[in-house]
Design a protein around this motif. Sequence first.
Motif, PDB file in Angstrom:
ATOM      1  N   PRO A  62      56.186  58.232  21.783  1.00  0.00           N
ATOM      2  CA  PRO A  62      55.975  57.120  20.848  1.00  0.00           C
ATOM      3  C   PRO A  62      56.458  57.539  19.460  1.00  0.00           C
ATOM      4  O   PRO A  62      56.005  58.552  18.924  1.00  0.00           O
ATOM      5  CB  PRO A  62      54.458  56.896  20.874  1.00  0.00           C
ATOM      6  N   ARG A  63      57.375  56.789  18.886  1.00  0.00           N
ATOM      7  CA  ARG A  63      58.071  57.217  17.665  1.00  0.00           C
ATOM      8  C   ARG A  63      57.692  56.324  16.490  1.00  0.00           C
ATOM      9  O   ARG A  63      57.703  55.089  16.594  1.00  0.00           O
ATOM     10  CB  ARG A  63      59.576  57.147  17.900  1.00  0.00           C
ATOM     11  N   SER A  64      57.403  56.964  15.373  1.00  0.00           N
ATOM     12  CA  SER A  64      57.115  56.213  14.159  1.00  0.00           C
ATOM     13  C   SER A  64      58.406  55.713  13.542  1.00  0.00           C
ATOM     14  O   SER A  64      59.395  56.443  13.454  1.00  0.00           O
ATOM     15  CB  SER A  64      56.387  57.090  13.148  1.00  0.00           C
ATOM     16  N   THR A  65      58.401  54.457  13.103  1.00  0.00           N
ATOM     17  CA  THR A  65      59.579  53.897  12.444  1.00  0.00           C
ATOM     18  C   THR A  65      59.444  53.885  10.925  1.00  0.00           C
ATOM     19  O   THR A  65      60.337  53.384  10.237  1.00  0.00           O
ATOM     20  CB  THR A  65      59.824  52.460  12.925  1.00  0.00           C
ATOM     21  N   ARG A  66      58.350  54.441  10.411  1.00  0.00           N
ATOM     22  CA  ARG A  66      58.113  54.435   8.970  1.00  0.00           C
ATOM     23  C   ARG A  66      57.489  55.757   8.531  1.00  0.00           C
ATOM     24  O   ARG A  66      56.825  56.436   9.309  1.00  0.00           O
ATOM     25  CB  ARG A  66      57.153  53.303   8.563  1.00  0.00           C
ATOM     26  N   ASP A  67      57.698  56.099   7.271  1.00  0.00           N
ATOM     27  CA  ASP A  67      56.878  57.120   6.639  1.00  0.00           C
ATOM     28  C   ASP A  67      55.537  56.470   6.303  1.00  0.00           C
ATOM     29  O   ASP A  67      55.501  55.378   5.721  1.00  0.00           O
ATOM     30  CB  ASP A  67      57.520  57.618   5.339  1.00  0.00           C
ATOM     31  N   GLY A  68      54.457  57.138   6.684  1.00  0.00           N
ATOM     32  CA  GLY A  68      53.152  56.548   6.414  1.00  0.00           C
ATOM     33  C   GLY A  68      52.038  57.326   7.064  1.00  0.00           C
ATOM     34  O   GLY A  68      52.053  58.569   7.069  1.00  0.00           O
ATOM     35  N   PHE A  69      51.101  56.576   7.685  1.00  0.00           N
ATOM     36  CA  PHE A  69      49.906  57.194   8.257  1.00  0.00           C
ATOM     37  C   PHE A  69      49.624  56.586   9.625  1.00  0.00           C
ATOM     38  O   PHE A  69      49.475  55.370   9.763  1.00  0.00           O
ATOM     39  CB  PHE A  69      48.702  57.011   7.329  1.00  0.00           C
ATOM     40  N   ALA A  70      49.596  57.468  10.628  1.00  0.00           N
ATOM     41  CA  ALA A  70      49.223  57.042  11.972  1.00  0.00           C
ATOM     42  C   ALA A  70      47.724  56.817  12.003  1.00  0.00           C
ATOM     43  O   ALA A  70      46.939  57.649  11.535  1.00  0.00           O
ATOM     44  CB  ALA A  70      49.634  58.110  12.984  1.00  0.00           C
ATOM     45  N   CYS A  71      47.309  55.678  12.580  1.00  0.00           N
ATOM     46  CA  CYS A  71      45.916  55.270  12.473  1.00  0.00           C
ATOM     47  C   CYS A  71      45.514  54.460  13.695  1.00  0.00           C
ATOM     48  O   CYS A  71      46.330  54.168  14.564  1.00  0.00           O
ATOM     49  CB  CYS A  71      45.719  54.424  11.214  1.00  0.00           C
ATOM     50  N   ARG A 161      56.980  54.950  23.958  1.00  0.00           N
ATOM     51  CA  ARG A 161      57.811  55.784  24.823  1.00  0.00           C
ATOM     52  C   ARG A 161      58.503  54.906  25.874  1.00  0.00           C
ATOM     53  O   ARG A 161      57.912  53.993  26.450  1.00  0.00           O
ATOM     54  CB  ARG A 161      56.943  56.836  25.524  1.00  0.00           C
ATOM     55  N   ALA A 162      59.790  55.185  26.098  1.00  0.00           N
ATOM     56  CA  ALA A 162      60.616  54.507  27.104  1.00  0.00           C
ATOM     57  C   ALA A 162      60.821  53.029  26.806  1.00  0.00           C
ATOM     58  O   ALA A 162      61.247  52.276  27.685  1.00  0.00           O
ATOM     59  CB  ALA A 162      60.052  54.691  28.502  1.00  0.00           C
ATOM     60  N   ALA A 163      60.553  52.584  25.578  1.00  0.00           N
ATOM     61  CA  ALA A 163      60.770  51.175  25.241  1.00  0.00           C
ATOM     62  C   ALA A 163      62.246  50.823  25.243  1.00  0.00           C
ATOM     63  O   ALA A 163      62.626  49.670  25.487  1.00  0.00           O
ATOM     64  CB  ALA A 163      60.162  50.862  23.877  1.00  0.00           C
TER      65      ALA A 163
END
Length: 428
Positions: A62-71, A161-163
């Motif tokens: 699972p990949r973040s598309t932004r700089d920020g905070f995972a929550c 993941r795998a999207a």
Amino acid sequence: MASPLISYSEAAEQVHLFILALAEESATPAHSASSEIVPLTAAAGRVLAAPIRADRDQPPFPRSTRDGFACRAAEANSHQLLFRAGQVRAGETASGSLGTGEVWEIMTGAPVPDGADAVFMVEHVDKNPGGDKNSDAGQNHDFVRLAATRTIQPGENIVPRAAEARTGDLLIPPGTRLGAAQIALAAQCGYHELTVAPQPRVAILSTGDELVPVESVPGPSQIRNSNTPMLAALVAAAGGIPVVLPAVPDQEDALDAALFHALDADLLLVSGGISAGRFDLVEDALTRMGARFFFGGVAIQPGKPVAFGQLPRLGQTPLPFFALPGNPISGAVTFHLFAAPLLAALGDDTALQPRFALAHLAGNWNGKPGLTRFLPAHCDFDPAPEVRLIPWQGSGDLAAFARSNCLLVIPAEAQELPEGSPIQILLT
């Protein structure tokens, strides 16, 4: 040639039927064996001959598309202070999972920690989470809070993941011409080399007593040979290898010898000498070679005298040829309409040719019906496609042609086209 003048659609259908027959003949192991392997860095513009498949899930996490905070979205939307439990950058793996009341600082492209279902952007963080710049919370950088004016949905700013693809999925099929996007995708899947189709060899023969080499100073009644470099450029842009033959005068023996030397090509383009004048000798020369003509004239402007056929070859499949008019714009138009689709098929390119688009006409057009016209034009694509005819002095006007970026297609039955009419353009 005894064949009558046929419509553009009939001529295009003849080429299409030839391509279908060619596809049946080429679907053999011997044909696939003629492919070659090239480095990825040399594959741009080539046609893929073997499929490109995903070597792993894309993305593999699972990949973040932004700089920020995972929550957890529900916790972030409560606008409570959340403890900054860790940090994960692109190329790293989170060292733990997300606990209750926690966030992980995350960078674009980094794997999302287990337990997180959203990422809120760093721009959406409450700049004063304690509500008082002198409060302890306001000075504590271990806590963050989503701004009160913001909410976030589960899944936001995360690519699962795998999207994009699963391991083994077909990503690029054979027959695709490789551009920058396909090269990048192949690299992502670990392909440092690619199997590509062979490039068709296209013999180009210009004819005419009036022609002199480009580097020459023409006499009072001579012109420089512009058709050969133009056709070579068109062939190269379409994925073929131009094989330039010396231009020949309007003499039977010279034409016969030149045609004989072209027989080892995959496609032959003859420029000039195909009209009905006394010194238009190409038709007779092709006939002496045993040519079979599929058509010998098309109701189009420019390019009406174009001919399509094939020449017999001892021990080989017949050589397809196009005899193109000598006027340069006529030659270019007929190349785009008829030769380009066949050249694509010879190179295993499955993309549709020729390429048409829709635009709106700027200005009016009036004329006689009867011919499908392909006229030099310029299309402005911003904010919406609008096409305007380029004033020209006929199919020898290269200066006008150089100012065009498309061809305006006027249907054979048209007599008047008012400004704003929806109309086809041929992309060149």
